[in-house]
Design a protein around this motif. Structure first.
Motif, PDB file in Angstrom:
ATOM      1  N   GLY A 291       0.923  -1.104   0.088  1.00  0.00           N
ATOM      2  CA  GLY A 291       0.026   0.059  -0.053  1.00  0.00           C
ATOM      3  C   GLY A 291       0.883   1.171  -0.072  1.00  0.00           C
ATOM      4  N   ASP A 292       0.319   2.275   0.651  1.00  0.00           N
ATOM      5  CA  ASP A 292       1.072   3.631   0.419  1.00  0.00           C
ATOM      6  C   ASP A 292       2.383   3.515   1.398  1.00  0.00           C
ATOM      7  OD1 ASP A 292      -1.243   4.283  -0.666  1.00  0.00           O
ATOM      8  OD2 ASP A 292      -1.909   5.898   0.724  1.00  0.00           O
ATOM      9  N   CYS A 293       2.515   2.680   2.040  1.00  0.00           N
ATOM     10  CA  CYS A 293       3.979   2.680   2.866  1.00  0.00           C
ATOM     11  C   CYS A 293       4.866   2.227   2.287  1.00  0.00           C
ATOM     12  CB  CYS A 293       3.751   2.033   4.419  1.00  0.00           C
ATOM     13  SG  CYS A 293       3.301   0.532   4.233  1.00  0.00           S
ATOM     14  N   VAL A 294       4.748   1.659   1.017  1.00  0.00           N
ATOM     15  CA  VAL A 294       5.855   0.813   0.217  1.00  0.00           C
ATOM     16  C   VAL A 294       6.367   1.390  -0.935  1.00  0.00           C
ATOM     17  CG1 VAL A 294       5.261  -1.370   1.268  1.00  0.00           C
ATOM     18  CG2 VAL A 294       4.613  -0.797  -0.956  1.00  0.00           C
ATOM     19  N   GLU A 295       7.571   1.137  -1.381  1.00  0.00           N
ATOM     20  CA  GLU A 295       8.234   1.545  -2.582  1.00  0.00           C
ATOM     21  C   GLU A 295       8.380   0.259  -3.636  1.00  0.00           C
ATOM     22  OE1 GLU A 295      12.076   4.123  -3.126  1.00  0.00           O
ATOM     23  OE2 GLU A 295      12.612   1.868  -3.448  1.00  0.00           O
ATOM     24  N   ILE A 296       7.662   0.498  -4.686  1.00  0.00           N
ATOM     25  CA  ILE A 296       7.757  -0.832  -5.868  1.00  0.00           C
ATOM     26  C   ILE A 296       8.269  -0.145  -6.946  1.00  0.00           C
ATOM     27  CG2 ILE A 296       5.583  -1.925  -4.744  1.00  0.00           C
ATOM     28  CD1 ILE A 296       3.809  -0.515  -7.152  1.00  0.00           C
ATOM     29  N   ALA A 297       8.389  -1.149  -7.939  1.00  0.00           N
ATOM     30  CA  ALA A 297       9.164  -0.824  -9.285  1.00  0.00           C
ATOM     31  C   ALA A 297       8.236  -0.081 -10.026  1.00  0.00           C
ATOM     32  CB  ALA A 297       9.668  -2.136  -9.948  1.00  0.00           C
ATOM     33  N   ASN A 298       9.185   0.819 -10.645  1.00  0.00           N
ATOM     34  CA  ASN A 298       8.376   1.715 -11.635  1.00  0.00           C
ATOM     35  C   ASN A 298       8.582   0.849 -13.004  1.00  0.00           C
ATOM     36  OD1 ASN A 298       7.587   3.671 -14.105  1.00  0.00           O
ATOM     37  ND2 ASN A 298       7.649   5.123 -12.627  1.00  0.00           N
ATOM     38  N   LEU A 299       7.524   0.540 -13.748  1.00  0.00           N
ATOM     39  CA  LEU A 299       7.740  -0.444 -14.703  1.00  0.00           C
ATOM     40  C   LEU A 299       8.074   0.069 -16.172  1.00  0.00           C
ATOM     41  CD1 LEU A 299       4.999  -3.138 -14.011  1.00  0.00           C
ATOM     42  CD2 LEU A 299       7.515  -3.162 -13.574  1.00  0.00           C
ATOM     43  N   VAL A 300       8.014   1.594 -16.202  1.00  0.00           N
ATOM     44  CA  VAL A 300       8.253   2.117 -17.248  1.00  0.00           C
ATOM     45  C   VAL A 300       9.824   2.749 -17.407  1.00  0.00           C
ATOM     46  CG1 VAL A 300       7.937   4.468 -18.561  1.00  0.00           C
ATOM     47  CG2 VAL A 300       6.251   3.309 -17.469  1.00  0.00           C
ATOM     48  N   THR A 301      10.337   3.264 -16.141  1.00  0.00           N
ATOM     49  CA  THR A 301      11.792   3.677 -15.975  1.00  0.00           C
ATOM     50  C   THR A 301      12.596   2.430 -15.687  1.00  0.00           C
ATOM     51  OG1 THR A 301      11.312   4.023 -13.699  1.00  0.00           O
ATOM     52  CG2 THR A 301      10.837   6.013 -15.451  1.00  0.00           C
ATOM     53  N   ALA A 416      -6.282   0.773 -21.957  1.00  0.00           N
ATOM     54  CA  ALA A 416      -5.546  -0.017 -23.062  1.00  0.00           C
ATOM     55  C   ALA A 416      -4.005   0.062 -23.188  1.00  0.00           C
ATOM     56  CB  ALA A 416      -6.272   0.379 -24.297  1.00  0.00           C
ATOM     57  N   VAL A 417      -3.660   1.457 -23.007  1.00  0.00           N
ATOM     58  CA  VAL A 417      -2.212   1.667 -23.125  1.00  0.00           C
ATOM     59  C   VAL A 417      -1.382   1.305 -21.835  1.00  0.00           C
ATOM     60  CG1 VAL A 417      -0.344   3.389 -23.417  1.00  0.00           C
ATOM     61  CG2 VAL A 417      -2.750   3.369 -24.788  1.00  0.00           C
ATOM     62  N   ALA A 418      -2.233   1.327 -20.656  1.00  0.00           N
ATOM     63  CA  ALA A 418      -1.486   1.025 -19.363  1.00  0.00           C
ATOM     64  C   ALA A 418      -0.920  -0.314 -19.235  1.00  0.00           C
ATOM     65  CB  ALA A 418      -2.397   1.519 -18.294  1.00  0.00           C
ATOM     66  N   VAL A 419      -1.725  -1.384 -19.933  1.00  0.00           N
ATOM     67  CA  VAL A 419      -1.817  -2.528 -20.007  1.00  0.00           C
ATOM     68  C   VAL A 419      -0.445  -2.943 -20.826  1.00  0.00           C
ATOM     69  CG1 VAL A 419      -2.563  -5.023 -20.606  1.00  0.00           C
ATOM     70  CG2 VAL A 419      -4.241  -3.163 -19.727  1.00  0.00           C
ATOM     71  N   LEU A 420      -0.323  -2.244 -21.748  1.00  0.00           N
ATOM     72  CA  LEU A 420       0.998  -2.552 -22.846  1.00  0.00           C
ATOM     73  C   LEU A 420       2.207  -1.775 -22.296  1.00  0.00           C
ATOM     74  CD1 LEU A 420      -0.694  -1.690 -26.329  1.00  0.00           C
ATOM     75  CD2 LEU A 420      -0.461  -3.605 -25.338  1.00  0.00           C
ATOM     76  N   LEU A 421       2.417  -0.898 -21.473  1.00  0.00           N
ATOM     77  CA  LEU A 421       3.324  -0.118 -21.025  1.00  0.00           C
ATOM     78  C   LEU A 421       4.586  -0.814 -20.347  1.00  0.00           C
ATOM     79  CD1 LEU A 421       2.355   3.414 -19.744  1.00  0.00           C
ATOM     80  CD2 LEU A 421       3.653   2.981 -21.833  1.00  0.00           C
ATOM     81  N   PRO A 422       3.909  -1.884 -19.614  1.00  0.00           N
ATOM     82  CA  PRO A 422       5.426  -2.744 -19.145  1.00  0.00           C
ATOM     83  C   PRO A 422       6.049  -3.559 -20.355  1.00  0.00           C
ATOM     84  CG  PRO A 422       3.327  -2.902 -17.583  1.00  0.00           C
ATOM     85  CD  PRO A 422       2.964  -2.098 -19.039  1.00  0.00           C
ATOM     86  N   HIS A 423       5.354  -3.949 -21.407  1.00  0.00           N
ATOM     87  CA  HIS A 423       6.088  -4.607 -22.317  1.00  0.00           C
ATOM     88  C   HIS A 423       6.673  -3.719 -23.290  1.00  0.00           C
ATOM     89  CE1 HIS A 423       3.746  -7.600 -20.487  1.00  0.00           C
ATOM     90  NE2 HIS A 423       2.762  -6.972 -20.683  1.00  0.00           N
ATOM     91  N   GLN A 424       6.909  -2.303 -23.089  1.00  0.00           N
ATOM     92  CA  GLN A 424       7.530  -1.342 -23.827  1.00  0.00           C
ATOM     93  C   GLN A 424       7.096  -1.353 -25.199  1.00  0.00           C
ATOM     94  OE1 GLN A 424      11.940  -1.558 -23.550  1.00  0.00           O
ATOM     95  NE2 GLN A 424      11.792  -1.652 -21.512  1.00  0.00           N
ATOM     96  N   PRO A 425       5.874  -0.975 -25.370  1.00  0.00           N
ATOM     97  CA  PRO A 425       5.268  -0.839 -26.886  1.00  0.00           C
ATOM     98  C   PRO A 425       5.849   0.354 -27.519  1.00  0.00           C
ATOM     99  CG  PRO A 425       3.887   0.026 -25.169  1.00  0.00           C
ATOM    100  CD  PRO A 425       4.665  -0.360 -24.557  1.00  0.00           C
ATOM    101  N   THR A 426       5.618   0.326 -28.925  1.00  0.00           N
ATOM    102  CA  THR A 426       5.900   1.264 -29.697  1.00  0.00           C
ATOM    103  C   THR A 426       4.938   2.319 -30.311  1.00  0.00           C
ATOM    104  OG1 THR A 426       6.410  -0.085 -31.640  1.00  0.00           O
ATOM    105  CG2 THR A 426       8.170   0.256 -30.316  1.00  0.00           C
TER     106      THR A 426
END
Length: 568
Positions: A291-301, A416-426
């Protein structure tokens, strides 16, 4: 083998983790503690309770079948024991115990645990200001405070309000104050834009105009110095002026509640959040957090990120509940998707804004598409404004933002784009993205597909375009340079500007351009304008064929400029 799980925090992630685990291991015991009397509520619904859209605070605490999620509910329905008004003072990792204190009686006790869950959430970030302890100065820290805010307003003595901070909560609170209650509302923001860090300057300008059209006043690039008043707040002093105020809402962001974890020796990030792995385990394998107390990976950067969002907490809670029962579920990270309602508009985004992408070191570009949300011939359609952020040369998509009165249609496209972002779409992926089509829902060539096409044309050098900020810069300095603004629409659309600016504004419609090349003005720079940027792009291609390549196409056209608030 039965075990005892202790969950610290009972708003979003805590209840989800506790109930998921209890379903998987009914023979085990779960104790959930929280400092508040009110638990397991939809915190994101607080502005809508204050606005009156949600009439009763208990609705935010109720299930879909209208049972209030209080301590009794969890005990009788879920088999989870709950201790409200109870504070966790200390974690003894060696003994696997939590020292707790009953806030009513002052009595302290120790709870044994086999596994521990930290769902301590976040707290409103507080700025140290003289007068911040005056009456009618609030943060939006929880449902109990929301009830106090609404009670204060309901007494009828609040005529002027100041909201400090123009993030999501600040804007939602400003809408709530002015929309139902008619309170004169000013938002003060230290940054040069609203929604800083989330939207681009262009998108924030459009969102700001929506708010201003509904009566909200904004003071940007302005710092609050103190709150004035004796017992109750009466004013807000900034570095530029003094504002009258009967109520002040401080909404300057949140900070993770990680002090308990820090004192227990768990790893904490530079941002002050608890560090967890993809299984949501802390540096102690017997302690989970989310939740709000943790840090997780940013799948874009690919870097660490902080995403204090209610939907995130619920999904992470399920992962933790599964893993408490011996599972191996993972939560890989997030791309940072958001949605905010601003009066009759929605602003939605995912990934990085243009400015944020450049801060992260990307050679980033963005382009706009303005298009009907449904087929143009279908009644009751409206415009949708989308901005795509992508990497130069590679065409990798980095983010998408949009604004429209069709909030659901806008959110669907961004999702629709959010689903694609972890896969580095073009841009090619967006151009060819398969989307369900029917005239009441979208165009045969959806706005999202056209956004991909436009980005490809920019990358390939076919579309030399400028955004609204560059247009304003050129327009304001038009008398100091050899520049012409060529309107590629029909004469009736261009007539007003031809009359106002005969020396700088010309008209040759895109459809007649091939037969009227002699009427195309010559200048060092020719700025091409149409309603949405499509016809002016075609004109750019036509002119290039005859050797006129000193043109700039206005991305999004006149529709975008007007939405942006520019009155030419």
């Amino acid at each position: 083998m039965a075990k005892q799980v202790v969950v610290i925090g009972a708003v979003a992630l805590g209840p989800k983790a506790a109930c998921r685990f209890k379903r998987l291991e009914p023979e085990s015991s779960v104790i959930m503690i929280d400092e508040s009397r009110i638990i397991s509520y939809g915190g994101c619904g607080i502005p809508y309770y204050i606005s009156g859209d949600v009439s009763d605070a208990r609705e935010l605490q109720s299930t879909t079948f209208h049972m209030v999620r209080d301590a009794r509910f969890f005990e009788q329905v879920k088999g989870v024991h709950v201790l409200t008004r109870t504070r966790a003072l200390e974690i003894d990792r060696a003994a696997r115990q939590v020292l707790i204190k009953d806030l009513e009686s002052g009595k302290e006790d120790r709870l044994n645990y086999d596994k521990l869950v930290l769902a301590t959430g976040s707290s409103p970030r507080k700025i140290s200001l003289p007068g911040s302890n005056l009456e009618n100065v609030f943060t939006v820290s929880g449902l109990e405070e929301a009830v106090k805010i609404k009670d204060s307003i309901s007494r009828g003595s609040i005529n002027r309000a100041v909201v400090i901070g123009a993030g999501f909560i600040g804007l939602e609170m400003a809408e709530a104050l002015i929309d139902l209650w008619g309170i004169d509302t000013t938002v003060v923001e230290i940054a040069p834009q609203i929604l800083p860090g989330f939207t681009s300057m262009a998108m924030s300008r459009m969102a700001k105009k929506v708010m201003e059209d509904n009566g909200v006043r904004f003071l940007l690039n302005e710092k609050v110095l103190e709150l004035a008043g004796e017992n109750s707040v009466s004013g807000v002093v900034t570095d530029k002026r003094e504002l009258e105020a009967d109520l002040v809402v401080m909404a300057v962001g949140v900070q993770p509640n990680s002090e308990l974890a820090r004192q227990a020796g768990l790893k904490i990030s530079n941002q002050g959040a608890i560090i967890v792995d993809e299984y949501m385990r802390t540096s102690d394998p017997d302690i989970y957090a989310g939740g709000d107390c943790v840090e997780i990976a940013n799948l874009v950067t690919g870097k660490a990120g902080y995403f204090p969002l209610g939907s995130m907490a619920n999904r992470q809670g399920r992962v933790i509940g599964t893993n408490l029962a011996g599972g191996q579920d993972v939560f890989p990270g997030a791309v940072g998707s958001f949605a905010v309602k601003l009066f009759d508009h929605g602003v939605v985004g995912t990934g990085l804004s243009l400015e944020k992408a450049r801060e992260e070191g990307y050679d980033a570009l963005s382009t706009f598409v303005v298009q009907f949300d449904k087929s143009h011939f279908y009644p009751d359609n409206d415009l949708i404004y989308l901005e795509l952020v992508f990497e130069n040369n590679t065409g990798r998509i980095l983010g998408l933002q949009g604004i429209s009165t069709n909030k659901d249609g806008l959110k669907g496209r961004v999702d629709a784009v959010a689903v694609l972002l972890p896969h580095q779409p073009t841009t090619k992926d967006i151009s060819n993205l398969e989307l369900a089509y029917s005239p009441p829902f979208s165009s045969a060539m959806d706005a999202l597909n056209n956004l991909g096409h436009t980005a490809e044309n920019v990358l390939q050098g076919r579309n030399k375009e400028i955004g609204p900020e560059d247009f304003v810069r050129l327009w304001e300095t038009r008398d100091q340079q050899d520049i012409i603004f060529l309107d590629c629409r029909d004469l009736e659309n261009a007539a007003e500007y031809l009359q106002k600016y005969p020396d700088k504004w010309r008209n040759v419609s895109n459809e007649s351009m091939s037969s009227n090349l002699d009427k195309v003005p010559r200048a060092e720079t020719i700025v091409l304008v149409c309603n949405t940027g499509g016809r002016s792009y075609e004109s750019q291609l036509r002119l290039r064929k005859i050797g006129i390549d000193n043109t700039l196409n206005v991305s999004g056209g006149m529709k975008l400029l007007k939405k942006w608030g520019l009155d030419i």
